[in-house]
Scaffold this motif. Sequence first.
Motif: not given
Length: 129
Positions: A16-30
């Motif tokens: 139940s997980y992944v090795q990596a997550v790439e995130v682009k064009h983020v509006e905001s981060t919590l």
Amino acid sequence: MEKTIINPWQWQDKRSYVQAVEVKHVESTLYISGQTAINPDGISSNEDMKSQLIQALQNLEQVISEAGYECKDIVRLNIYTTSTAELWPHFDIFQDWIAKHDIKQSLTLLEVKSLFETLKVELEATVVK
């Protein structure tokens, strides 16, 4: 927001997980502080691991929701526990919660000597939108 999952292998899918997550064009981060089995009055649970895990997940979900985010957008989740041996029999509760929200997050699980007061499990997350 654009998310890309990086999984060179398939074995992590059962965990139940992944090795990596790439995130682009983020509006905001919590960035969420570790959520535990503390009730609304600030009293730490002295219940068993299963009960504490359920309460910690509920508290995490509440913080995410009240901040205007969604659980499906968790990109990083750290689990701290005082006993992996106590956590493993209840890991399906965590996995069901992940599946329910269709979360694809990077994950670290650490066994630590102790947590605050009587607590056995703590969940720390990063969520994006």
